[in-house]
Design a protein around this motif. Structure first.
Motif, PDB file in Angstrom:
ATOM      1  N   SER A  83     -20.364 -44.656 -68.970  1.00 54.99           N
ATOM      2  CA  SER A  83     -21.811 -44.879 -68.957  1.00 54.99           C
ATOM      3  C   SER A  83     -22.169 -46.142 -68.202  1.00 54.99           C
ATOM      4  CB  SER A  83     -22.361 -44.959 -70.384  1.00 54.99           C
ATOM      5  OG  SER A  83     -22.157 -46.256 -70.920  1.00 54.99           O
ATOM      6  N   ARG A  84     -21.171 -47.055 -68.039  1.00 58.73           N
ATOM      7  CA  ARG A  84     -21.413 -48.279 -67.266  1.00 58.73           C
ATOM      8  C   ARG A  84     -20.821 -48.157 -65.861  1.00 58.73           C
ATOM      9  NH1 ARG A  84     -21.887 -53.127 -70.721  1.00 58.73           N
ATOM     10  NH2 ARG A  84     -23.077 -52.441 -72.535  1.00 58.73           N
ATOM     11  N   GLU A 101     -14.260 -41.760 -77.084  1.00 58.90           N
ATOM     12  CA  GLU A 101     -15.524 -42.501 -77.190  1.00 58.90           C
ATOM     13  C   GLU A 101     -15.535 -43.661 -76.208  1.00 58.90           C
ATOM     14  OE1 GLU A 101     -16.437 -43.813 -81.123  1.00 58.90           O
ATOM     15  OE2 GLU A 101     -16.804 -41.782 -81.870  1.00 58.90           O
ATOM     16  N   THR A 161     -19.801 -45.736 -86.828  1.00 54.37           N
ATOM     17  CA  THR A 161     -19.707 -44.617 -85.881  1.00 54.37           C
ATOM     18  C   THR A 161     -20.711 -44.753 -84.745  1.00 54.37           C
ATOM     19  OG1 THR A 161     -21.194 -43.479 -87.358  1.00 54.37           O
ATOM     20  CG2 THR A 161     -18.876 -42.972 -87.572  1.00 54.37           C
ATOM     21  N   ALA A 162     -21.681 -45.645 -84.891  1.00 58.92           N
ATOM     22  CA  ALA A 162     -22.724 -45.768 -83.868  1.00 58.92           C
ATOM     23  C   ALA A 162     -22.448 -46.903 -82.901  1.00 58.92           C
ATOM     24  CB  ALA A 162     -24.080 -45.963 -84.536  1.00 58.92           C
ATOM     25  N   TYR A 206     -22.903 -46.279 -79.256  1.00 59.87           N
ATOM     26  CA  TYR A 206     -24.259 -46.096 -78.720  1.00 59.87           C
ATOM     27  C   TYR A 206     -24.921 -47.426 -78.394  1.00 59.87           C
ATOM     28  CZ  TYR A 206     -23.450 -41.385 -80.270  1.00 59.87           C
ATOM     29  OH  TYR A 206     -22.904 -40.142 -80.437  1.00 59.87           O
ATOM     30  N   ILE A 207     -24.463 -48.498 -79.048  1.00 62.59           N
ATOM     31  CA  ILE A 207     -24.995 -49.818 -78.700  1.00 62.59           C
ATOM     32  C   ILE A 207     -24.518 -50.172 -77.292  1.00 62.59           C
ATOM     33  CG2 ILE A 207     -25.086 -52.251 -79.325  1.00 62.59           C
ATOM     34  CD1 ILE A 207     -24.420 -51.449 -82.194  1.00 62.59           C
ATOM     35  N   TYR A 208     -23.241 -49.947 -77.060  1.00 64.87           N
ATOM     36  CA  TYR A 208     -22.668 -50.280 -75.751  1.00 64.87           C
ATOM     37  C   TYR A 208     -23.320 -49.448 -74.641  1.00 64.87           C
ATOM     38  CZ  TYR A 208     -19.043 -51.195 -72.231  1.00 64.87           C
ATOM     39  OH  TYR A 208     -18.373 -51.574 -71.089  1.00 64.87           O
ATOM     40  N   MET A 209     -23.652 -48.199 -74.976  1.00 65.87           N
ATOM     41  CA  MET A 209     -24.212 -47.303 -73.970  1.00 65.87           C
ATOM     42  C   MET A 209     -25.719 -47.470 -73.786  1.00 65.87           C
ATOM     43  SD  MET A 209     -21.931 -44.038 -75.091  1.00 65.87           S
ATOM     44  CE  MET A 209     -22.893 -42.797 -74.296  1.00 65.87           C
ATOM     45  N   GLY A 210     -26.318 -48.345 -74.607  1.00 68.91           N
ATOM     46  CA  GLY A 210     -27.758 -48.571 -74.460  1.00 68.91           C
ATOM     47  C   GLY A 210     -28.622 -47.490 -75.084  1.00 68.91           C
ATOM     48  N   HIS A 211     -28.037 -46.652 -75.928  1.00 69.55           N
ATOM     49  CA  HIS A 211     -28.852 -45.649 -76.630  1.00 69.55           C
ATOM     50  C   HIS A 211     -29.592 -46.279 -77.805  1.00 69.55           C
ATOM     51  CE1 HIS A 211     -26.428 -41.898 -75.193  1.00 69.55           C
ATOM     52  NE2 HIS A 211     -26.418 -42.842 -74.298  1.00 69.55           N
ATOM     53  N   MET A 212     -28.965 -47.319 -78.365  1.00 62.27           N
ATOM     54  CA  MET A 212     -29.554 -47.978 -79.525  1.00 62.27           C
ATOM     55  C   MET A 212     -29.239 -49.460 -79.456  1.00 62.27           C
ATOM     56  SD  MET A 212     -28.970 -45.567 -82.828  1.00 62.27           S
ATOM     57  CE  MET A 212     -27.341 -44.915 -82.567  1.00 62.27           C
ATOM     58  N   LYS A 213     -29.987 -50.201 -80.257  1.00 62.93           N
ATOM     59  CA  LYS A 213     -29.621 -51.599 -80.452  1.00 62.93           C
ATOM     60  C   LYS A 213     -28.906 -51.711 -81.795  1.00 62.93           C
ATOM     61  CE  LYS A 213     -33.155 -53.858 -77.781  1.00 62.93           C
ATOM     62  NZ  LYS A 213     -34.249 -54.807 -77.787  1.00 62.93           N
ATOM     63  N   HIS A 257     -30.791 -50.713 -84.866  1.00 63.40           N
ATOM     64  CA  HIS A 257     -30.980 -49.287 -85.143  1.00 63.40           C
ATOM     65  C   HIS A 257     -29.825 -48.686 -85.936  1.00 63.40           C
ATOM     66  CE1 HIS A 257     -33.475 -49.720 -81.368  1.00 63.40           C
ATOM     67  NE2 HIS A 257     -34.343 -49.236 -82.228  1.00 63.40           N
ATOM     68  N   THR A 258     -28.675 -49.352 -85.908  1.00 63.50           N
ATOM     69  CA  THR A 258     -27.513 -48.759 -86.577  1.00 63.50           C
ATOM     70  C   THR A 258     -27.477 -49.118 -88.059  1.00 63.50           C
ATOM     71  OG1 THR A 258     -26.045 -50.629 -86.166  1.00 63.50           O
ATOM     72  CG2 THR A 258     -26.203 -48.982 -84.424  1.00 63.50           C
TER      73      THR A 258
END
Lengths: 450, 514
Positions: free
Chosen positions: A164-165, A157, A45-46, A49-56, A59-60
């Protein structure tokens, strides 16, 4: 039970939950989790967020890499080619085999494709796996415009990811409103407005005709069924997922859309079980449940229940409790508890409240005659799971639920809780004058028991 | 609007560069009168003699000036030490005072101009960038691209920023004489507030407060729509500006000791030092109030407030270190280490510092009452070790300098003895917890990633377990970033606060401890 060898194919939430809970109760079992997708369990589910740069990616991963060795859960990175059910062993694509005493199939899903012309062009893809994400990273590099097909959770999503890009997104939704096969009209329209607030070109009631490629085999446009052509360099196909069981077809394993199981997750072959997205119940686990459950939470519960059954002498059937689910549509969170249909059955009723700003809402569904709560939907308002689980399981009168809504509020402190507005709207609509007990400022600061 | 913001960045960077080179311009000349004004009478004769070769001579830079000063003054002290004439060694540090008084450069003549082109321009540039942020965008989490950002994910910009901060702290603590131009620049402000010329600490307090205010405004933009974050940020901005910056200066203006009423021992580790106690005792009724207020905060304030609200009442609402971490440090919160290993180190370190602070203070108080009959010298040595290692190196250089490298709460997490004390109360006797919302967690990891204290929030959330950790400062960001509405900071009944074996809601097949 000692030293039996358990192989789990798939390291998603279902397979990993099963592995962890088996280990908790059975110290002797040899547990091997096989995955071709990733070395370690990560939260699917995360991925966005990797693609959006919220996490690497790191982190997931919910557990540190040393966790598996410490708990003696062996991990193997490999794709399984076939399962030899007679010889009780799995055979890997790159050669080699492993024997098992117990096999758990938790292979998850894969994105649907419905045979559209051009669906295999470069730059056309779904989003489910880590590899899909890597592909999406490459496919969307330096592009300007994308089209997403399919108005569900992954579609929105993907729209958020691309936006975001700063990639322009056209979002084709076949239905009259976004996700209106799950959400009642008002909620669906609220989300639709929010999608447009994010400058997504949302096209409702629009179906994909074909995907058009250029001479190099890369997507350059799509056309809709009404004949409109939309230029784009990327197409996201997000029209649902289906069980990922191709490698198991044409074996003695009983399958339909998914791997057929009973309420104990048993397949037609002894010592072979299936859980999570890839399992298809021969009979739906409850009247409000589907035969294939493709949600994070159900995957987890399947894993918990099967692990219990494999480590106890008396197996229990899978009995899900009150339904719950959640999602986030750009900035608006969605939570649901119990049953909220898209259209009312004859003997049901509902009450809907929406904030004047049009970004939060609340719906309560109840029996027309007995007034007992059946379920709730909320957008932009966090609700307490324990409160509604109890209210719905115990069949509270809906007015009692409304009177105590403050207790159900799960928004952060100092947020403007809409519980009073909901009650006021209810009073006005039904000519009632319900009043909740007020808490003093002192009680608010220091708690009611002080 | 984008050009406007870029212009803001350019202005900010130029003024930051000016701020950084300003210390190195101008010439220096030590006059006889300066010496007389800056040196204690008992040292004046010796100092005049020792520094005679440089008096009246103009030096083209502070390096040359300090080089000569150190050669002469250090040479004298070394000679005395070599001869074991300990009573003739001058232990006082005159470097900063003499350098500041000897500065001839343009800054001393026109401080307003230099204040304008460095600090005022810097603030304007920063606000030009900050105020239009997220304009026209809906309220919501603004984390897009953080891990692609050089500044926010330990790229070159982050490393440069960290290096600048570390150097600034090293110079500030141990070589303040090189900052005299900057201090001269803020002299007029200090004179206006307290009637005294500025010290390096005034400069530091001034810049610190500005950083909290400007970056606090950034918080309002970033967390627009999140009332908890907004109110909390207003609180740290207020306490820094009023209690840590303005009030103490105004008290000095009124001939009272400098005092920060919101600072609490053992973070305020010198509270029980003899000169502080004497200062308060000799300052009349208000001085006594300072002493009693300080003790009330330690014995009653911390346990009572922490019981009702958790340590957040201090750490993320009041504290100055917390204030800087939550504003200037907010862009770096995702860099904290979440590993179990880091947690282990954290527990040893922070409680070690607490024990150190308690032992040192205990010895200080014992000595105070026995009039330094026993171990008088040891007290001073302990003070200087603590001041150097903990007060300056850990809290300052590492605590803030490492924001862009190890996250914004390094000091608060690994070092602050007050945080350790608050944390013990929070862990064992408090109504505060982060409640997990039943079974709604999807293990995505946003909460853990953005926890500045390095708590693996997800570990608990995915088990349906409340988060009760001594280190949690209650910043509320885990709750803000959760995409499924799973986390809520709240104060509620102690019963059921710590649920060691939670049951995840929603599976009726079995009652399973998660």
């Amino acid at each position: 039970m000692n030293n039996r060898k358990i192989i789990i194919i798939g390291n998603g939430i279902a397979g990993i939950t099963a592995a962890r809970h088996i280990r908790k109760k059975d110290v002797g079992a040899e547990i091997l989790v096989v995955s071709g997708e990733s070395d370690h369990f990560f939260s699917r589910t995360a991925l966005m967020y990797i693609y959006m740069g919220h996490m690497k990616y790191a982190h997931t991963k919910p557990y540190e890499d040393g966790f598996w060795e410490k708990n003696r859960i062996n991990l193997k990175r490999a794709w399984v080619d076939t399962v030899d059910f007679q010889g009780k062993k799995v055979e890997y694509r790159d050669g080699g085999t492993d024997a098992y005493d117990v096999l758990i199939l938790a292979t998850g899903s894969k994105p649907n494709k419905f045979g559209w012309p051009g669906q295999d062009l470069q730059g056309v893809q779904g989003l489910y796996s880590l590899q899909d994400l890597e592909r999406m990273e490459q496919n969307t590099k330096d592009i300007k415009k994308a089209v997403i097909v399919g108005g569900g959770l992954i579609g929105i999503e993907m729209a958020e990811m691309l936006a975001s890009r700063k990639i322009e997104v056209t979002f084709l939704v076949r239905e009259e409103n976004f996700w209106d096969n799950v959400l009642p009209k008002e909620e669906a329209q609220l989300i639709g407005r929010h999608i447009r607030e994010h400058h997504i070109d949302l096209r409702l009631g629009t179906e994909l005709g074909e995907i058009i490629g250029d001479s190099s085999g890369r997507v350059k446009a799509v056309s809709t069924k009404s004949g409109e052509k939309i230029d784009c360099q990327f197409v996201g196909l997000t029209v649902g997922v289906s069980p990922n069981i191709e490698f198991l077809r044409n074996s003695e394993l009983g399958t339909n859309r998914g791997i057929l199981v009973n309420e104990f997750f048993q397949t037609n072959i002894p010592d072979v079980y299936a859980i999570g997205d890839c399992a298809e119940f021969k009979q739906a686990p409850a009247p409000d449940r589907r035969n294939i459950e493709q949600v994070w939470y159900t995957g987890r519960m399947h894993g918990e229940t099967l692990a219990h059954n494999l480590t106890h002498s008396k197996a229990v059937p899978y009995k899900p409790g009150i339904w719950f689910n959640s999602a986030k549509f750009f900035d608006i969170e969605y939570q649901t508890y119990g049953t909220v249909p898209t259209a009312l059955p004859a003997d049901w009723d509902w009450f809907y409240w929406e904030d004047p700003k049009g970004k939060r809402c609340f719906r309560i569904v109840f029996g027309k005659s007995d007034k007992k709560i059946k379920g709730v939907n909320a957008l932009g308002w966090r609700l307490r799971h324990a409160y509604f689980d109890k209210a719905i399981a115990e069949g509270w009168m809906m007015e009692k639920v409304l009177l105590h809504l403050q207790k159900a509020n799960f928004d952060p402190e100092f947020f403007d809780s809409p519980h009073k507005d909901v009650l006021a709207a209810y009073n006005e609509q039904y000519g009632k004058s319900l009043q909740p007990a007020l808490k003093s400022l002192f009680q608010n600061l220091f708690g009611t028991k002080v | 609007m984008k050009q406007f913001q870029q212009a803001g960045i350019v202005i900010f960077v130029i003024s930051l560069l000016l701020f950084s080179v300003l210390p190195f311009i101008g010439s220096y000349k030590l006059e006889k009168e300066t010496l007389a004004a800056s040196v204690k009478t008992e040292h004046l004769g010796v100092m005049e003699e020792v520094l005679a070769p440089m008096v009246g001579q103009e030096f083209s830079s502070n390096f040359a000036f300090m080089g000569e000063f150190n050669r002469l003054f250090g040479g004298y002290n070394d000679a005395m030490k070599a001869n074991q004439q300990w009573d003739k060694v001058i232990w006082d540090n005159y470097a900063f005072a003499l350098t500041k008084a000897s500065a001839l450069g343009p800054v001393s003549q026109n401080p307003h101009f230099y204040l304008f082109i460095t600090v005022v321009f810097g603030v304007v540039g920063a606000l030009m960038y900050i105020l239009p942020m997220y304009r026209g965008k809906p309220e919501g989490i603004k984390h897009d691209g953080i891990f692609f950002s050089s500044m926010k994910s330990k790229g070159l910009l982050g490393i440069l920023t960290g290096t600048w901060l570390i150097l600034f702290y090293i110079v500030l603590y141990w070589f303040p004489e090189y900052l005299t131009n900057l201090v001269l620049m803020v002299d007029p402000i200090s004179m206006a507030l307290s009637g005294n010329p500025a010290s390096q600490w005034f400069l530091y307090g001034f810049v610190y407060t500005l950083a909290i205010i400007v970056m606090g405004i950034r918080m309002f933009r970033k967390y627009r729509g999140n009332a908890y974050q907004t109110i909390r940020t207003v609180s740290v901005m207020f306490f820094q500006l009023a209690f840590a910056f303005l009030l103490p200066e105004i008290m000095v203006l009124m001939n009272m000791p400098w005092h920060d009423f919101k600072n609490i021992w053992p973070l305020d580790y010198s509270f029980f030092y003899d000169y502080r106690i004497d200062g308060m005792v000799n300052a009349g009724a208000l001085g006594m109030f300072m002493l009693i207020w300080g003790i009330i905060l330690i014995v009653l304030g911390v346990p009572i407030f922490t019981y009702f609200f958790g340590k957040r009442w201090y750490c993320s609402w009041v504290c100055g270190c917390g204030g800087l971490a939550e504003t200037l440090g907010d862009p770096y919160r995702q860099l904290s280490d979440k590993s179990v290993k880091a947690w282990k180190i954290e527990r040893y370190l922070i409680h070690g510092v607490l024990v150190f602070a308690i032992l040192m203070t205990g010895l200080t108080i014992a000595n105070y009452f026995t009039e330094f009959a026993l171990l008088g010298q040891a007290t001073n040595q302990l003070h200087s070790i603590y001041g150097f290692a903990i007060g300056s190196a850990f809290a300052g250089v590492v605590g803030t300098g490492f924001y862009p490298l190890m996250g914004n709460r390094v000091w608060c997490r690994f070092g602050c003895p007050l945080a350790a004390y608050l944390g013990i109360v929070q862990r064992f006797k408090s109504r505060f917890r982060i409640t997990t919302n039943g079974g709604q967690c999807i293990s995505c990891g946003n909460c853990s990633t953005y926890c500045e204290m390095g708590i693996d929030v997800r570990w608990y959330a995915q088990r349906g377990q409340n988060i009760v950790r001594s280190s949690c400062v209650g910043c509320g960001v885990c709750s803000a970033v959760c995409p499924r509405g799973v986390l809520k900071l709240e104060n509620a009944d102690e019963e059921g606060r710590i649920n060691e074996k939670p049951i995840l809601i929603g599976n009726n097949s079995i009652t399973l401890n998660a």
